[in-house]
Design an enzyme around this catalytic site. Structure first.
Site, PDB file in Angstrom:
ATOM      1  N   HIS A   1      -6.569  -7.933  -0.164  1.00 35.01           N
ATOM      2  CA  HIS A   1      -7.007  -6.730  -0.861  1.00 35.01           C
ATOM      3  C   HIS A   1      -5.929  -6.276  -1.820  1.00 35.01           C
ATOM      4  CE1 HIS A   1      -4.710  -5.355   2.546  1.00 35.01           C
ATOM      5  NE2 HIS A   1      -5.664  -5.736   3.357  1.00 35.01           N
TER       6      HIS A   1
ATOM      7  N   HIS B   1       0.816  -1.218   0.000  1.00 37.66           N
ATOM      8  CA  HIS B   1       0.000   0.000   0.000  1.00 37.66           C
ATOM      9  C   HIS B   1       0.850   1.268   0.000  1.00 37.66           C
ATOM     10  CE1 HIS B   1      -3.426  -2.568   0.574  1.00 37.66           C
ATOM     11  NE2 HIS B   1      -2.987  -3.007   1.736  1.00 37.66           N
TER      12      HIS B   1
ATOM     13  N   ASP C   1      -2.483 -11.089  -1.089  1.00 36.68           N
ATOM     14  CA  ASP C   1      -3.161 -10.499   0.055  1.00 36.68           C
ATOM     15  C   ASP C   1      -4.669 -10.471  -0.207  1.00 36.68           C
ATOM     16  OD1 ASP C   1      -3.567  -9.293   2.468  1.00 36.68           O
ATOM     17  OD2 ASP C   1      -2.215  -7.614   2.115  1.00 36.68           O
TER      18      ASP C   1
HETATM   19 ZN   LIG Z   1      -2.657  -5.095   2.120  1.00 40.71          ZN
END
Ligand SMILES: [Zn+2]
Length: 253
Positions: A207, A168, A205
């Protein structure tokens, strides 16, 4: 955490992989293919020696009740050692990535803020962690661990980092507990060195790796300007658990 794996594995490694899963050799001497094979190989990665990056500095102190499970890093190390997945000799300590390498992916403005504790309150809320000297060092150590693992995988076939996968992190800001994008940094560094040409990032993962997706545009720029040859190399995983492939230029078919 992520894994990196050289592609293809030796025939012995394929046989070991299949034997581990099925209790017998692969039919007709050929192993499973594609992603099935990746899954197989991942499950048996513990069956052959590999280097794993780890550093005590992966863990930093957060305030009581903070949602990020920082203790998972030493716990993971302990568990892998207890299960015999790795030996103490397999664990290698990375160096923190230097500014020159960080500049390959992240913007100067963002890095200057990180170096000088200049993140605003809003930026720290978006990151999900308060800035600290130890967090900044940890971020560079974890990214160094991913690069070290990638190099080890290129050399020996399979490696891992007991941190990283910070997908991220964008070029110009951090999000979701991710300060630096370790996978993008490793790809960028290996590419400018000419060790690899192109990379595929397999993110497992729950997301999307939004930071990695955005930064891939930067990596594509490297491809256009710095590496004239076609793709031959796949690299790394991302997220809480990832899988990856590395293939040396000399193994291009
Ligand atoms: Zn993540």
């Amino acid at each position: 955490m992520h894994w990196a794996m050289n592609w293809p594995l030796s025939s012995n490694a394929r046989r070991n992989a299949h034997r581990s899963l099925s209790g017998g050799p692969p039919p007709n001497g050929s192993g499973p293919a594609g992603f099935k094979f990746l899954a197989d190989a991942a499950q048996v990665c513990c069956n052959f020696a590999m280097k794993c990056s780890y550093h005590p500095g992966y863990q930093v102190t957060l305030s009581p009740g903070h949602p990020f499970p920082m203790s998972k890093y030493p716990l993971l190390r302990e568990q892998l050692l207890a299960e015999g997945v790795v030996t103490a000799g397999d664990l290698v300590e990375p160096e923190p990535l230097d500014r020159e390498t960080l500049d390959l992916v992240h913007t100067a403005e963002y890095l200057n803020k990180l170096e000088s504790s200049g993140l605003s309150a809003a930026e720290q809320r978006r990151l999900g962690m308060p800035w600290s000297d130890s967090l900044w060092l940890r971020s560079r150590l974890a990214s160094g661990g991913t690069l070290l693992a990638a190099r080890a995988a290129l050399d020996s076939g399979l490696s891992g980092n007991l941190a990283g996968g910070t997908h991220h992190a964008f070029a110009d800001h951090g999000e979701g507990f991710c300060v630096l994008n370790d996978v993008a940094l490793a790809v960028a560094k290996l590419r400018v060195e000419g060790a690899i040409e192109r990379a595929a990032i397999i993110d497992l993962d729950v997301h999307q790796g939004n930071g990695t997706a955005a930064i891939s545009q930067v990596i594509n720029t490297f491809q256009q300007t710095g590496v004239p040859e076609p793709m031959s190399c796949f690299l790394l995983g991302s997220g809480l658990l990832g899988l990856g492939l590395l293939r040396k230029r000399s193994q291009r078919s």
